[in-house]
Design an enzyme around this catalytic site. Sequence first.
Site, PDB file in Angstrom:
ATOM      1  N   LYS A   9       0.860  -1.188   0.000  1.00 53.35           N
ATOM      2  CA  LYS A   9       0.000   0.000   0.000  1.00 53.35           C
ATOM      3  C   LYS A   9       0.900   1.243   0.000  1.00 53.35           C
ATOM      4  O   LYS A   9       1.607   1.461  -0.964  1.00 53.35           O
ATOM      5  CB  LYS A   9      -0.970  -0.083   1.164  1.00 53.35           C
ATOM      6  CG  LYS A   9      -1.965  -1.230   0.925  1.00 53.35           C
ATOM      7  CD  LYS A   9      -2.880  -1.529   2.087  1.00 53.35           C
ATOM      8  CE  LYS A   9      -3.806  -2.681   1.709  1.00 53.35           C
ATOM      9  NZ  LYS A   9      -4.444  -3.293   2.886  1.00 53.35           N
TER      10      LYS A   9
ATOM     11  N   ARG B 291     -13.796   5.514  -2.746  1.00 54.06           N
ATOM     12  CA  ARG B 291     -12.657   5.722  -1.852  1.00 54.06           C
ATOM     13  C   ARG B 291     -11.499   6.356  -2.616  1.00 54.06           C
ATOM     14  O   ARG B 291     -11.148   5.913  -3.708  1.00 54.06           O
ATOM     15  CB  ARG B 291     -12.255   4.346  -1.314  1.00 54.06           C
ATOM     16  CG  ARG B 291     -11.443   4.350  -0.074  1.00 54.06           C
ATOM     17  CD  ARG B 291     -11.361   2.949   0.482  1.00 54.06           C
ATOM     18  NE  ARG B 291     -10.641   2.062  -0.420  1.00 54.06           N
ATOM     19  CZ  ARG B 291      -9.872   1.058  -0.013  1.00 54.06           C
ATOM     20  NH1 ARG B 291      -9.743   0.802   1.282  1.00 54.06           N
ATOM     21  NH2 ARG B 291      -9.258   0.286  -0.866  1.00 54.06           N
TER      22      ARG B 291
HETATM   23  C1  LIG Z   1      -4.672  -4.617   2.944  1.00 53.51           C
HETATM   24  C2  LIG Z   1      -4.961  -5.205   4.264  1.00 53.51           C
HETATM   25  C3  LIG Z   1      -4.737  -6.561   4.501  1.00 53.51           C
HETATM   26  C4  LIG Z   1      -4.242  -7.436   3.385  1.00 53.51           C
HETATM   27  O1  LIG Z   1      -3.871  -8.673   3.779  1.00 53.51           O
HETATM   28  P1  LIG Z   1      -3.161  -9.662   2.752  1.00 53.51           P
HETATM   29  O2  LIG Z   1      -2.816 -10.815   3.564  1.00 53.51           O
HETATM   30  O3  LIG Z   1      -1.991  -8.918   2.159  1.00 53.51           O
HETATM   31  O4  LIG Z   1      -4.125  -9.958   1.663  1.00 53.51           O
HETATM   32  C5  LIG Z   1      -5.000  -7.045   5.764  1.00 53.51           C
HETATM   33  N1  LIG Z   1      -5.472  -6.248   6.746  1.00 53.51           N
HETATM   34  C6  LIG Z   1      -5.710  -4.933   6.530  1.00 53.51           C
HETATM   35  C7  LIG Z   1      -6.228  -4.083   7.630  1.00 53.51           C
HETATM   36  C8  LIG Z   1      -5.467  -4.375   5.285  1.00 53.51           C
HETATM   37  O5  LIG Z   1      -5.694  -3.086   5.066  1.00 53.51           O
END
Ligand SMILES: *Cc1c(COP(=O)(O)O)cnc(C)c1O
Length: 413
Positions: free
Chosen positions: A224, A372
């Site tokens: 991200k 968003r």
């Molecule tokens: C993006 C995100 C994930 C992503 O988890 P992955 O295992 O990479 O798919 C998990 N928790 C939160 C709060 C997120 O924003």
Amino acid sequence: MVATSRTALAELDHADPLASCRDRFSLPEGVIYLDGNSLGALPRAAAARAGRVVGQEWGEGLIRSWNQADWINLPRRVGAKIAPLIGAGPDEVIIGDSTSINLYKLLASALRLKPDRPVILSEVDNFPTDLYVAEGLVRWLGPPFELRMVERGMLSGALDHRVALLMLTEIDYRTGERHDMKVLTSLAHERGTLVLWDLSHSAGVLPIDLGAAEADFAVGCGYKYLNGGPGAPAFLYVARRWQETIEPVIADWMGHARPFAFNAEYVPADGIARFLTGTPSVLALSVLDAALDVFDGVDMKQLCAKSMALTDIFIALCEQRCAGNDLVVASPREVAQRGSQVSFRHAQGYPIMQALIARGVIGDFRAPDLMRFGFSPLYVRYVDVFDAVEALVAILKSGEWREPRFAQIAAVT
Ligand SMILES: *Cc1c(COP(=O)(O)O)cnc(C)c1O
């Protein structure tokens, strides 16, 4: 009053101490990218590194690169690079696996630290995968283990003597609402509860201080605001005070004290390294490593100030220019209470967002009705905010979002 004319915003860009950071990214022409909260943009150095790690380190160095290119220490080295962004010590962070897997590893291990407390507490609006992982774990363990989910405002009352661990995400992925990490962590500690923070939507854009908050554990996403590329490895944080007592749920050779002694007996490595699982993903880790160089010399307070300004201006402009179009702001208006994103509710949010994307303004949609917009201050300019809102105004005015092609729901939204 925030500045909202295009000229005033261009002046803000001119005076922006972070303006030059945009050149560190390779951005497509004609795109305003407001989705760095979902998948960060490509840092130029990451593209170059990907070529080098494949062509030279792998192609020519072959197995020698485990030592010569120090592949073996990538999980620790990249962890140490993320550490200052989240207020951790260099020996408190390690990189590998996905956020979901890291959560599982930490939840299972943390429960063992509080053997007389069988409850994981979270909020009903936490990111679904976090809840699924916790729910799956307690189902696997069986009674008396349980996941207790309450509304945000009920967390304090739900922190009783049965709660081993409080698991929260600092920034709500839907609305951008922010928890007070320090206050909640200290409240939980007063009740004898450990705390795990998911920093997926805050790492790389907000100043985070896990040390000052005395957080016990944390996880977060590499793709991200950290810009590590699709499916980049995630980070895992264990406060130093727990590192020698915590038992990893997956005991394996990379987390062994001496992996290359090939002993039959398992002895966990000292410190955070015991949380390594399997051979590290060298290509992905190398790309993340190079991507993190975009933070060189960046003051996180300045970054956060720009994020607040961008989101404030976006809200003000949308409300000014789109009034009467049923757009309802879903994010907190008070900047200190939100992350670097703004969400608007609209019953036709999905097709409107698709029409925006067709015009090169990329945000995303979250069910049931949230449009968003994420603002990554390293590459989003003030004028981009103006131009994005103008595109939205044009779409609402012309009604072009009604075209049937914008109603088709894709697999990833
Ligand atoms: C993006 C995100 C994930 C992503 O988890 P992955 O295992 O990479 O798919 C998990 N928790 C939160 C709060 C997120 O924003």
